[in-house]
Motif scaffolding. Structure first.
Motif, PDB file in Angstrom:
ATOM      1  N   THR A  25      23.765 103.648   9.561  1.00 16.81           N
ATOM      2  CA  THR A  25      23.776 104.583   8.434  1.00 16.81           C
ATOM      3  C   THR A  25      23.425 105.991   8.873  1.00 16.81           C
ATOM      4  O   THR A  25      24.057 106.959   8.444  1.00 16.81           O
ATOM      5  CB  THR A  25      22.798 104.114   7.338  1.00 16.81           C
ATOM      6  OG1 THR A  25      23.137 102.780   6.958  1.00 16.81           O
ATOM      7  CG2 THR A  25      22.858 105.004   6.121  1.00 16.81           C
ATOM      8  N   ASP A  43      25.881 106.715   1.254  1.00 19.42           N
ATOM      9  CA  ASP A  43      24.776 106.229   0.414  1.00 19.42           C
ATOM     10  C   ASP A  43      23.783 105.558   1.354  1.00 19.42           C
ATOM     11  O   ASP A  43      23.923 104.389   1.702  1.00 19.42           O
ATOM     12  CB  ASP A  43      25.313 105.250  -0.635  1.00 19.42           C
ATOM     13  CG  ASP A  43      24.227 104.633  -1.501  1.00 19.42           C
ATOM     14  OD1 ASP A  43      23.027 104.865  -1.234  1.00 19.42           O
ATOM     15  OD2 ASP A  43      24.579 103.907  -2.437  1.00 19.42           O
ATOM     16  N   GLU A  44      22.766 106.334   1.781  1.00 21.27           N
ATOM     17  CA  GLU A  44      21.799 105.828   2.758  1.00 21.27           C
ATOM     18  C   GLU A  44      20.992 104.658   2.212  1.00 21.27           C
ATOM     19  O   GLU A  44      20.666 103.725   2.945  1.00 21.27           O
ATOM     20  CB  GLU A  44      20.848 106.940   3.178  1.00 21.27           C
ATOM     21  CG  GLU A  44      21.511 108.026   3.995  1.00 21.27           C
ATOM     22  CD  GLU A  44      20.548 109.117   4.364  1.00 21.27           C
ATOM     23  OE1 GLU A  44      19.913 109.005   5.432  1.00 21.27           O
ATOM     24  OE2 GLU A  44      20.426 110.078   3.585  1.00 21.27           O
ATOM     25  N   THR A  45      20.671 104.698   0.946  1.00 20.53           N
ATOM     26  CA  THR A  45      19.850 103.647   0.336  1.00 20.53           C
ATOM     27  C   THR A  45      20.507 102.283   0.448  1.00 20.53           C
ATOM     28  O   THR A  45      19.859 101.283   0.742  1.00 20.53           O
ATOM     29  CB  THR A  45      19.572 103.976  -1.143  1.00 20.53           C
ATOM     30  OG1 THR A  45      18.956 105.258  -1.216  1.00 20.53           O
ATOM     31  CG2 THR A  45      18.667 102.942  -1.774  1.00 20.53           C
ATOM     32  N   ASN A  46      21.817 102.236   0.206  1.00 28.72           N
ATOM     33  CA  ASN A  46      22.537 100.966   0.193  1.00 28.72           C
ATOM     34  C   ASN A  46      23.362 100.708   1.454  1.00 28.72           C
ATOM     35  O   ASN A  46      24.032  99.682   1.557  1.00 28.72           O
ATOM     36  CB  ASN A  46      23.437 100.894  -1.044  1.00 28.72           C
ATOM     37  CG  ASN A  46      22.625 100.913  -2.317  1.00 28.72           C
ATOM     38  OD1 ASN A  46      21.703 100.133  -2.486  1.00 28.72           O
ATOM     39  ND2 ASN A  46      22.947 101.835  -3.216  1.00 28.72           N
ATOM     40  N   MET A  62      26.078 102.264   2.469  1.00 27.23           N
ATOM     41  CA  MET A  62      27.497 102.301   2.125  1.00 27.23           C
ATOM     42  C   MET A  62      28.072 103.694   2.388  1.00 27.23           C
ATOM     43  O   MET A  62      27.342 104.689   2.365  1.00 27.23           O
ATOM     44  CB  MET A  62      27.705 101.948   0.654  1.00 27.23           C
ATOM     45  CG  MET A  62      27.147 100.590   0.250  1.00 27.23           C
ATOM     46  SD  MET A  62      27.974  99.213   1.013  1.00 27.23           S
ATOM     47  CE  MET A  62      29.473  99.160   0.055  1.00 27.23           C
ATOM     48  N   THR A  67      34.946 102.353  -0.729  1.00 31.90           N
ATOM     49  CA  THR A  67      33.520 102.358  -0.454  1.00 31.90           C
ATOM     50  C   THR A  67      33.218 101.084   0.318  1.00 31.90           C
ATOM     51  O   THR A  67      33.505  99.988  -0.161  1.00 31.90           O
ATOM     52  CB  THR A  67      32.702 102.431  -1.753  1.00 31.90           C
ATOM     53  OG1 THR A  67      33.060 103.630  -2.448  1.00 31.90           O
ATOM     54  CG2 THR A  67      31.212 102.449  -1.462  1.00 31.90           C
ATOM     55  N   SER A  76      30.669  99.104   3.607  1.00 31.37           N
ATOM     56  CA  SER A  76      29.422  99.073   4.360  1.00 31.37           C
ATOM     57  C   SER A  76      29.615  99.905   5.631  1.00 31.37           C
ATOM     58  O   SER A  76      30.647  99.785   6.298  1.00 31.37           O
ATOM     59  CB  SER A  76      29.077  97.626   4.716  1.00 31.37           C
ATOM     60  OG  SER A  76      27.950  97.593   5.544  1.00 31.37           O
TER      61      SER A  76
END
Length: 60
Positions: free
Chosen positions: A3, A31-34, A36, A50, A52
């Motif tokens: 990520t 999206d660092e949190t998830n 993605m 979108t 991983s």
């Protein structure tokens, strides 16, 4: 890809060769949190996905 690296590429002014399942992609958002990333596939602004970030591969 990790990520953190996807975020670096996204924020960089330089161009990096990134692929998703062998197809060239442009990272549009991370999206660092998830863990993605939203990517544009093969320079087609209407073809986005979108995925991983671990599915993305940086080429040398």
């Amino acid at each position: 890809m990790k990520t953190e690296r996807a975020k670096e590429i996204y924020q960089s002014k330089d161009t990096f060769s990134v692929r998703l399942e062998g197809k060239p992609v442009w990272i549009e958002n991370v999206d660092e949190t998830n863990g993605m990333a939203t990517v544009q596939i093969e320079s087609n602004p209407l073809n986005t996905a979108t995925v991983s970030v671990d599915r993305l591969q940086e080429e040398d």
